[in-house]
Design a protein around this motif. Structure first.
Motif, PDB file in Angstrom:
ATOM      1  N   LEU A  83       0.768  -1.065  -0.074  1.00 14.55           N
ATOM      2  CA  LEU A  83      -0.313  -0.052  -0.191  1.00 14.55           C
ATOM      3  C   LEU A  83       0.752   1.370  -0.068  1.00 14.55           C
ATOM      4  N   ALA A  84       2.035   1.210   0.651  1.00 14.90           N
ATOM      5  CA  ALA A  84       2.889   2.507   0.701  1.00 14.90           C
ATOM      6  C   ALA A  84       3.338   2.665  -0.530  1.00 14.90           C
ATOM      7  N   ILE A  85       3.874   1.708  -1.244  1.00 11.29           N
ATOM      8  CA  ILE A  85       4.515   1.969  -2.618  1.00 11.29           C
ATOM      9  C   ILE A  85       3.521   2.485  -3.634  1.00 11.29           C
ATOM     10  N   ALA A  86       2.293   1.690  -3.362  1.00 13.22           N
ATOM     11  CA  ALA A  86       1.281   2.235  -4.244  1.00 13.22           C
ATOM     12  C   ALA A  86       0.803   3.546  -3.948  1.00 13.22           C
ATOM     13  N   ALA A  87       1.029   4.032  -2.789  1.00 12.43           N
ATOM     14  CA  ALA A  87       0.432   5.385  -2.387  1.00 12.43           C
ATOM     15  C   ALA A  87       1.307   6.626  -2.998  1.00 12.43           C
ATOM     16  N   VAL A  88       2.555   6.117  -3.046  1.00 15.35           N
ATOM     17  CA  VAL A  88       3.527   7.027  -3.624  1.00 15.35           C
ATOM     18  C   VAL A  88       3.345   7.197  -5.178  1.00 15.35           C
ATOM     19  N   LEU A  89       3.213   6.244  -5.910  1.00 12.82           N
ATOM     20  CA  LEU A  89       2.862   6.284  -7.400  1.00 12.82           C
ATOM     21  C   LEU A  89       1.561   6.851  -7.610  1.00 12.82           C
ATOM     22  N   TYR A  90       0.546   6.641  -6.829  1.00 12.81           N
ATOM     23  CA  TYR A  90      -0.696   7.179  -6.899  1.00 12.81           C
ATOM     24  C   TYR A  90      -0.756   8.635  -7.037  1.00 12.81           C
ATOM     25  N   GLY A  91       0.056   9.198  -5.695  1.00 16.42           N
ATOM     26  CA  GLY A  91       0.294  10.615  -5.413  1.00 16.42           C
ATOM     27  C   GLY A  91       1.067  10.915  -6.632  1.00 16.42           C
ATOM     28  N   ALA A  92       1.883  10.701  -7.128  1.00 18.14           N
ATOM     29  CA  ALA A  92       2.573  11.343  -8.345  1.00 18.14           C
ATOM     30  C   ALA A  92       1.652  11.480  -9.539  1.00 18.14           C
ATOM     31  N   THR A  93       0.768  10.218  -9.822  1.00 19.39           N
ATOM     32  CA  THR A  93      -0.249  10.648 -10.952  1.00 19.39           C
ATOM     33  C   THR A  93      -1.096  11.663 -10.511  1.00 19.39           C
ATOM     34  N   VAL A  94      -1.707  11.752  -9.328  1.00 18.93           N
ATOM     35  CA  VAL A  94      -2.530  12.849  -8.733  1.00 18.93           C
ATOM     36  C   VAL A  94      -1.882  14.282  -9.127  1.00 18.93           C
ATOM     37  N   GLY A  95      -0.622  14.343  -8.735  1.00 19.39           N
ATOM     38  CA  GLY A  95       0.062  15.645  -8.920  1.00 19.39           C
ATOM     39  C   GLY A  95      -0.224  15.959 -10.480  1.00 19.39           C
ATOM     40  N   GLY A  96       0.311  14.972 -11.257  1.00 19.20           N
ATOM     41  CA  GLY A  96       0.174  15.212 -12.671  1.00 19.20           C
ATOM     42  C   GLY A  96      -1.268  15.642 -13.175  1.00 19.20           C
ATOM     43  N   ILE A  97      -2.358  14.981 -12.880  1.00 19.19           N
ATOM     44  CA  ILE A  97      -3.316  15.510 -13.382  1.00 19.19           C
ATOM     45  C   ILE A  97      -3.925  16.793 -12.828  1.00 19.19           C
ATOM     46  N   GLU A  98      -3.380  17.239 -11.636  1.00 16.58           N
ATOM     47  CA  GLU A  98      -3.807  18.364 -11.022  1.00 16.58           C
ATOM     48  C   GLU A  98      -3.241  19.456 -11.927  1.00 16.58           C
ATOM     49  N   VAL A  99      -2.095  19.634 -12.333  1.00  7.69           N
ATOM     50  CA  VAL A  99      -1.333  20.508 -12.860  1.00  7.69           C
ATOM     51  C   VAL A  99      -1.717  20.492 -14.431  1.00  7.69           C
ATOM     52  N   SER A 100      -1.790  19.719 -15.218  1.00 12.63           N
ATOM     53  CA  SER A 100      -1.966  19.259 -16.500  1.00 12.63           C
ATOM     54  C   SER A 100      -3.387  19.925 -16.714  1.00 12.63           C
ATOM     55  N   MET A 101      -4.530  19.455 -16.176  1.00 14.84           N
ATOM     56  CA  MET A 101      -5.692  19.815 -16.545  1.00 14.84           C
ATOM     57  C   MET A 101      -6.163  21.001 -16.079  1.00 14.84           C
ATOM     58  N   ASN A 102      -5.367  21.713 -15.260  1.00 12.28           N
ATOM     59  CA  ASN A 102      -5.492  23.345 -14.921  1.00 12.28           C
ATOM     60  C   ASN A 102      -4.938  23.935 -15.799  1.00 12.28           C
ATOM     61  N   VAL A 103      -3.720  23.659 -16.339  1.00 15.26           N
ATOM     62  CA  VAL A 103      -3.062  24.225 -17.486  1.00 15.26           C
ATOM     63  C   VAL A 103      -4.040  24.372 -18.788  1.00 15.26           C
ATOM     64  N   ASN A 104      -4.655  23.353 -18.978  1.00 19.80           N
ATOM     65  CA  ASN A 104      -5.454  23.042 -20.221  1.00 19.80           C
ATOM     66  C   ASN A 104      -6.831  23.869 -19.878  1.00 19.80           C
ATOM     67  N   SER A 105      -7.158  23.963 -18.657  1.00 18.60           N
ATOM     68  CA  SER A 105      -8.463  24.662 -18.513  1.00 18.60           C
ATOM     69  C   SER A 105      -8.023  26.320 -18.892  1.00 18.60           C
ATOM     70  N   ILE A 106      -6.628  26.776 -18.458  1.00 21.40           N
ATOM     71  CA  ILE A 106      -6.732  27.806 -18.661  1.00 21.40           C
ATOM     72  C   ILE A 106      -6.334  28.414 -20.196  1.00 21.40           C
ATOM     73  N   GLU A 107      -5.916  27.424 -21.079  1.00 19.87           N
ATOM     74  CA  GLU A 107      -5.856  27.464 -22.474  1.00 19.87           C
ATOM     75  C   GLU A 107      -7.292  27.676 -22.994  1.00 19.87           C
ATOM     76  N   VAL A 108      -8.202  26.901 -22.510  1.00 20.08           N
ATOM     77  CA  VAL A 108      -9.720  27.030 -23.176  1.00 20.08           C
ATOM     78  C   VAL A 108     -10.193  28.316 -22.629  1.00 20.08           C
ATOM     79  N   GLU A 109      -9.952  28.734 -21.446  1.00 18.44           N
ATOM     80  CA  GLU A 109     -10.445  30.024 -21.139  1.00 18.44           C
ATOM     81  C   GLU A 109      -9.865  31.241 -22.118  1.00 18.44           C
ATOM     82  N   THR A 110      -8.524  31.035 -22.544  1.00 17.03           N
ATOM     83  CA  THR A 110      -8.012  31.912 -23.664  1.00 17.03           C
ATOM     84  C   THR A 110      -8.935  32.022 -24.902  1.00 17.03           C
ATOM     85  N   TYR A 111      -9.108  30.769 -25.270  1.00 16.40           N
ATOM     86  CA  TYR A 111      -9.992  30.669 -26.605  1.00 16.40           C
ATOM     87  C   TYR A 111     -11.575  31.480 -26.089  1.00 16.40           C
TER      88      TYR A 111
END
Length: 426
Positions: free
Chosen positions: A122-150
């Motif tokens: 569980l501890a190992i899986a938690a680190v990997l899961y957390g890394a992916t959560v950080g990825g989606i949090e940043v990337s989808m927010n960047v994309n949302s800002i780009e859509v707002e620009t349109y």
């Protein structure tokens, strides 16, 4: 065909092609907006399933408070580390590409914690899961800002509102499944698979970033990093205040106001309803007021809200109603802070992904550190004394946030276009 006839035909073809382009472009932007709505809602759904499934996971693996706390800390650590790098990837490979990868990967990464059969795994899986959560949090927010620009008008706040709605759906379905005595482990795994499919569907709707001009390229290194760091500190304060409300509103009602155990959760419920509602309605507010005044108003409203919470014990029999009004004001004020800050970062010149990563790391750190810090301060003094901290931080947002937003967007105004208050500046 005469030269005059040929000229008329060419003009007619030009008009028809222009109409076709104009009719297609809004459709493309609408499709991209729906895709981002879907991504935020699905991301919230994952978090809702995870949060609601924690008690069952704790019971199944016999974790206890200490080991469960370690798991949550490992997830947070993985997320904060990945946030530092994902923004650069968005700048290099486009946010659409990174978001389309991070979405399904995040959902499938949840299978690790869901299927874990011992604490080590569980501890190992938690680190990997957390890394992916950080990825989606940043990337989808960047994309949302780009859509707002349109769109050239504020639309980011409603995306965050859909994240909250998705979390409510995930938590509600988990609670319903528990009531029906379904297997919690399979429910969490099933939610992860469903989310992966939804991410795949909505990912196909995402649009590439707006085209950059020569001026944009020239200014790519012109991001004002001192101002970005200041906005990161503002986001840190906003998220500490939000985390304090989420984790301590109910406790304050129970311990300080001495209300019944059944009544105490109303404090958090009022805060949550206010935050979700205002996030869904926040874009027209920012379109009318502009980013700077919206952030000032939000900070002031949240400060007044915390002030009412602190004054509630003096209201005798009306203590709980006064505190509830205070939590409502705090939720309404805090709702628009992060969307406005993120949008301001997107309107600045240069490496938006990298800048948003920086601000997101600060904000997430505040959300993670804040509740624990409030708890330790309350232990050393009292909970009302500890809640003075978020009251001061929301006031700090009102004072320092607007000048930081103005400084960051000023360069964009000079270059030719920025979205603020619903106006496309040319």
């Amino acid at each position: 065909m005469t030269a005059d006839s040929a000229s008329r035909v060419l003009r007619l073809l030009g008009v028809l092609m222009s109409l076709r382009t104009n009719s297609r472009t809004p459709s493309t932007h609408t499709r991209a907006r729906v895709g981002v709505f879907g991504y935020f809602a699905t991301s919230g759904f994952i978090m809702g399933c995870w949060a609601a499934g924690l008690p069952a996971l704790d019971e199944r693996l016999v974790l206890g408070p200490a080991r469960l706390g370690n798991v949550l800390l490992l997830i947070a650590t993985g997320a904060l580390v990945s946030m530092m790098f994902v923004g650069r990837a968005c700048d290099r490979f486009t946010s659409r590409t990174v978001t389309r990868i991070c979405g399904p990967v995040t959902a499938l990464a949840l299978l690790g914690p869901a299927l874990a059969d011992d604490y080590t795994y569980l501890a190992i899986a938690a680190v990997l899961y957390g890394a992916t959560v950080g990825g989606i949090e940043v990337s989808m927010n960047v994309n949302s800002i780009e859509v707002e620009t349109y769109y050239a008008r504020p639309i980011v706040s409603s995306f965050h509102g859909f994240w909250s709605l998705g979390g409510a759906v995930g938590g509600g379905l988990t609670a319903a499944g528990n009531h029906l005595e379904l297997d919690p482990q399979y429910m969490l795994a099933g939610g992860a698979v469903l989310a992966a499919v939804l991410f795949g569907v909505f990912g196909r709707m995402l649009s590439p970033p707006p085209p950059t001009t020569d001026t944009d390229t020239t200014a790519a290194g012109g991001m004002r990093w001192g101002v970005v760091l200041l906005l990161g500190i503002v986001a840190f304060g906003a998220h500490i205040s939000e985390g304090a409300a989420i984790d301590w509103a109910g406790v304050h009602a129970r311990q300080v106001l001495a209300v019944d155990l059944a009544v105490a959760p109303i404090a958090y419920t009022v805060f949550s309803v206010a935050m979700t509602t205002v996030r869904l309605l926040g874009d027209p507010i920012r379109a009318r007021l502009g980013s700077e005044r919206t952030l000032f108003t939000a900070g002031t409203l949240a400060t007044v809200g915390y002030g009412l919470v602190l004054l509630a014990p003096t209201a005798a029999d009306a203590a709980m109603p006064v505190a509830s009004i205070g939590w409502f004001c705090a939720g309404a004020g805090l709702a628009t802070m992060i969307p406005v800050i993120f949008s301001a970062v997107g309107s600045g010149a240069g490496s938006v992904g990298r800048a948003l990563s920086t601000v997101t790391v600060f904000g997430s750190a505040g959300l993670l550190i804040g509740p624990a810090a409030i708890g330790h301060l309350a232990e050393a003094s009292s909970l009302p004394t500890a809640l003075v901290v978020p009251a001061l931080l929301t006031a700090m947002v009102a004072v320092t946030g607007p000048p930081a937003v103005r400084a960051l967007t000023r360069s964009r105004h000079k270059r030719g276009s920025v979205t603020d208050g619903g106006v496309l500046h040319r």
